[in-house]
Design an enzyme around this catalytic site. Structure first.
Site, PDB file in Angstrom:
ATOM      1  N   GLU A   1      -2.276   0.777  13.523  1.00 56.02           N
ATOM      2  CA  GLU A   1      -3.391   0.936  13.055  1.00 56.02           C
ATOM      3  C   GLU A   1      -4.549   0.985  13.239  1.00 56.02           C
ATOM      4  OE1 GLU A   1      -5.017   0.077   8.089  1.00 56.02           O
ATOM      5  OE2 GLU A   1      -3.348  -1.798   9.467  1.00 56.02           O
TER       6      GLU A   1
ATOM      7  N   GLU B   1       0.803  -1.521   0.218  1.00 57.74           N
ATOM      8  CA  GLU B   1      -0.516  -0.083  -0.209  1.00 57.74           C
ATOM      9  C   GLU B   1       0.967   1.227   0.320  1.00 57.74           C
ATOM     10  OE1 GLU B   1      -4.417   1.157   1.813  1.00 57.74           O
ATOM     11  OE2 GLU B   1      -3.120  -0.143   2.835  1.00 57.74           O
TER      12      GLU B   1
END
Length: 906
Positions: free
Chosen positions: A759, A488
């Protein structure tokens, strides 16, 4: 005797005058120290008044600018302001004659303080212009002249030799590429930057870099060598094996301007006289890593002695030149290094090294072995519950570097065109035992100046601050990425906006975001919609609330932090376009359509049988951010004097808030979503009538208590949670949330051994198993936005909108259960701000530093002004402090520059 005493007194007076004389230093041009490669036609100057005296202000300044060299006898003053009555020392604009392409300029400043005393002229600072016209580029785009292996895509090498027979005065190289490049001259690396030319919206904005390479050149024969890599341009980026997003080529543009001492100029350019080949880098991808076969290294290939008879020529390519821009932000450089803290064998039999810190970069490996020996380095952030190497959360990213030895002695390997997020590496194929001295982890991130320091009496909070800073370092790698390890690593807009103000405390991110914000303009859709990621590699912009609002929130945060009006001027069209995008999608001023991420990764217990999951209506969130962006547009319009827009959008804002109340709130003030995020956003963005705000605060506090003093917010609610509690008189509840050690909380990951921000609140669950691996980064800065509250509320360092950039400073600390001290320092363009407090022996001890040429409103926590002393004196005895009054348990003081030592006897 009296005469002698008088003589010494006079000497002391003269000495004190001499040492007290104001000085000027820390000269910056466009926020940078001695930058080269500026294409701004009217650059701005900043400087600091260097004085520890109290109430020191600038009353006037003089600037002079010259061309040539600082030691040149022919140095010519091209602009002199004369004495200008002004206290401006930040962003003073050059208004002299037009500046020349590629030229170097020197400048100095003299200042006058508020007593009329003048400083000496500062030491000279300089800047060098970039190429200002497309016609200044003489170079041609070149590509390798051989048939490429389209499977592995080895890095091409480009080579050019040339001769000089005169003494070189200066040599400036201008370089950019499609892909990434590394340059060498005469066998030595050019510059300290990595992953150049960086990542921008390449088709509209391709940066080039300038390098002063004078010291790398010799009279006689010289050689240039440049290696290219796929990088973001044509490598894998985004999802679904997305490749060749910007193009299929690897191309080079190079120009070298040689100026000789006799005044003549020679230009060396990339053209069809260059040669090309391949070398040891067999493949290089950001996600997958790098493969180097040292047996194919072309020893000495960038030196003039190398024989390149077997090399191919090059092909000329034709690309537009209207997208070439100078570099605006700091380059990616090497920073901290880490040695192994543990080398061990896992239960699965893997050889693993622990560097003790989750970081972003790569590992430098030293090794001796035979030709053909193959070493594979795999990267991971964590070990699993059994203690084995864990890479499932990397998804499709291989994150492996592979090295094949050439043999014959000690060799050293490191990648060139990739980076990894890791704390652990798995080593396969290494000949011999793993020794700590042969492995060094190197941190890579944009070369931002560290500006903030926060510490407290609580070790867990200090580790949290450490984790916030390292989350920023690892993800501020040319663009503000969401994560640095999996497939990502994109510039997610929502993550960037929620963290932007915290980031501005930790480091000077001014240029970093100024560059990225221009890519928002470049990639913003025709309707005003802002993509999910910038640069955009995920398709047509949609505009999700809280993500697309980066277009308004970040420019305003940068204005508050740095006082840079030019950012607001440049971004205003983008800000307005986004507000109008929401406006056009709304019906009766209610925005309740479209796709939205919502309060991303909010609290969701695994088996929610009683509605404990904190689900917030996405359109309620959208309406709140619609109002927030409209308010920020109004703020920006006021700064820029756009009165018509102020009037129009003020009317619109009231309609947006009225629509919110009608749609999402009952008559008694209860919101349709009873979550922390719903009440936090409604209160923080002033969506509720004042008469109904207190009951909303009460509901929020009750909600926090119902979760046993735990937060339940996601990405959009978390940044404002503690701020709202403090604003409405519940700092004690905010402290409880900050100090909470069990899941979900900020300190839970710290207790679980985190060295960066996770996260998810429970990336590693209490039983040491993991959250879903499809989205479980252990280096993801969003929840680190609590750092903003720690600086602005706990330590109390904040801005005022009347004079942003800390020209007018607010100092208002807040004590709370669990802390007996807190200390914050912030390096601003004016100098250092400090707010240090501690409670001991029944006293509140408070040390404050205010830089010269600013003033501050200081709030001292004391119900009785008479209980306060400053440097041993009562406030009424001080000539340097003006008492403004007392409010809500604080004495309000007006102070100028200097250091202050307050003691409150409780």
């Amino acid at each position: 005797m009296k005469k002698m005493i008088s003589f010494f007194a006079a000497c002391l007076f003269v000495c004190s005058f001499t040492f007290a004389q104001i000085k000027v230093g820390n000269l910056l041009t466009e926020n940078r120290e001695n930058p080269i490669g500026i294409d701004i036609l009217q650059p701005r100057f900043s400087w600091q008044l260097m004085s520890e005296g109290r109430n020191v202000m600038q009353s006037a300044y003089e600037i002079r600018v010259s061309d040539g060299t600082s030691s040149s006898k022919n140095k010519k003053i091209i602009w002199a302001t004369g004495k200008i009555s002004s206290d401006s020392s930040v962003y003073v604009t050059y208004t002299g004659p037009s500046l020349g392409s590629g030229k170097k300029y020197y400048w100095q400043v003299k200042v006058y303080d508020n007593t009329g005393k003048a400083s000496a002229w500062s030491d000279p600072a300089y800047w060098q212009m970039g190429l200002l016209q497309a016609s200044d580029w003489k170079a041609k785009w070149i590509q390798q002249g051989f048939a490429e292996d389209s499977i592995s895509e080895p890095s091409p090498l480009f080579r050019k030799t040339f001769s000089t027979n005169k003494k070189i005065q200066s040599a400036i190289a201008y370089i950019t590429a499609h892909g990434l490049y590394e340059a060498q001259i005469n066998g030595k690396r050019v510059g300290e930057a990595y992953l150049t030319p960086g990542w921008t919206s390449y088709k509209k904005r391709l940066q080039y870099q300038l390098y002063d390479v004078t010291d790398l050149l010799t009279t006689g024969n010289n050689a240039i060598g440049i290696t290219l890599g796929n990088g973001w341009y044509r490598g894998y980026i985004g999802f679904s094996n997305n490749k060749n997003f910007y193009g299929k080529d690897q191309s080079l543009l190079f120009q070298l301007e040689l100026r000789y001492t006799d005044g003549t100029v020679q230009t060396i350019i990339s053209d069809d006289s260059w040669k090309s080949s391949t070398g040891s880098i067999k493949s290089a991808e950001i996600y997958n890593g790098e493969f180097i076969d040292a047996r194919d290294e072309k020893q000495g290939w960038s030196t003039p002695q190398y024989n390149d008879d077997g090399w191919s020529g090059v092909k000329l390519a034709n690309f537009p030149d209207d997208n070439l821009i100078a570099t605006y932000n700091e380059p990616v450089k090497k920073h901290e290094t880490f040695k192994p803290i543990k080398i061990f064998t896992t239960p699965a039999g893997e050889k693993v090294i622990d560097f003790g810190q989750n970081l972003v970069g790569w590992v430098v490996v030293k090794v001796k072995g035979k030709a053909g020996d193959k070493i594979t380095i795999s990267h991971a952030e964590v070990l699993d519950k059994a203690g084995n190497f864990y890479t499932e959360n990397l998804r499709a990213a291989k994150a492996q570097d592979t090295y094949i030895l050439k043999g014959g002695g000690e060799e050293m390997f490191e990648p060139h065109f990739t980076f990894h997020g890791f704390q652990y590496i798995k080593v396969e194929g290494y000949p011999g035992e793993l020794q700590a001295e042969n492995f060094t982890a190197v941190a890579l991130y944009s070369d931002m100046k560290k500006t903030g320091h926060f510490s407290s009496s609580n070790a867990l909070i200090n580790q949290l601050q450490h984790n916030i800073e390292w989350g920023q370092k690892g993800n501020f790698l040319d663009v503000p990425t969401d994560c640095p390890q999996r497939d990502e690593r994109l510039g997610w807009t929502g993550d960037a906006q929620v963290f932007s103000r915290t980031a501005a405390y930790n480091m000077r991110i001014h240029d970093f975001f100024a560059k990225w914000l221009q890519d928002i303009i470049a990639d913003q859709g025709p309707t005003g919609a802002v993509p999910f990621v910038i640069p955009n590699v995920l398709g047509d912009p949609i505009g999700s609330t809280g993500w697309a609002d980066c277009a308004t929130i970040i420019p305003w945060n940068m204005y508050l932090a740095y006082g840079d009006k030019r950012i607001i001027e440049r971004q205003y069209g983008s800000m307005k376009a986004w507000v109008e995008c929401m406006h056009h999608q709304s019906k009766n001023d209610l925005w309740n359509t479209g796709f939205h991420f919502g309060d991303w990764l909010f609290y969701r217990p695994d088996d929610d049988n009683d509605g404990r999951a904190a689900v917030t209506d996405k359109y309620l969130i959208a309406q709140c951010f619609y109002a927030r962006s409209t308010q920020l547009l109004i703020n920006a319009a006021k700064v820029l004097g756009k009165d018509d827009d102020v009037a129009a959008y003020t009317q619109l804002l009231q309609k947006i808030k009225d629509a919110f109340v009608k749609e999402y709130m009952t008559a008694n003030g209860r919101l349709v979503s009873g979550t922390q995020t719903a009440y936090v956003l409604a209160l923080n963005f002033d969506m509720l009538p004042e008469s109904l705000r207190q009951q909303a605060v009460d509901r929020l506090v009750k909600n926090v208590a119902s979760y046993d003093d735990h937060l339940t917010t996601g990405f959009l609610g978390t940044p404002y949670l503690c701020h709202v509690l403090s604003r409405f008189g519940h700092t004690d509840v905010a402290y409880k949330l900050l100090m909470q050690e069990t899941y979900p909380s900020w300190l839970y990951p710290v207790k679980m051994g985190a060295t960066t921000i996770w996260e998810r609140w429970d990336g590693r669950k209490p039983d040491s198993t993991f959250q879903t691996p499809g989205m479980n980064s252990f280096n993801h800065y969003s929840y680190g936005a609590i750092g903003d509250w720690m600086y602005r509320v706990v330590a109390g360092i904040d801005t005022y909108e009347d004079k942003p950039g800390y020209k007018h400073i607010k100092i208002m600390p807040h004590t709370g259960e669990g802390l007996t001290s807190a200390a914050a320092d912030l390096q601003t363009y004016y100098g250092n701000i400090s707010s240090h407090w501690k409670e001991e022996n029944g006293q509140f001890i408070f040390d404050v530093e205010i830089p010269a040429n600013t003033n501050a409103t200081v709030y001292v926590p004391a119900a009785d002004i008479n209980s306060i002393t400053e440097t041993g004196k009562k406030l009424s005895e001080s000539k340097d402090i003006k008492v403004e009054g007392n409010d809500n348990g604080y004495a309000i003081l007006n102070v100028g520059s200097g250091k202050y030592h307050f003691i409150v006897n409780k």
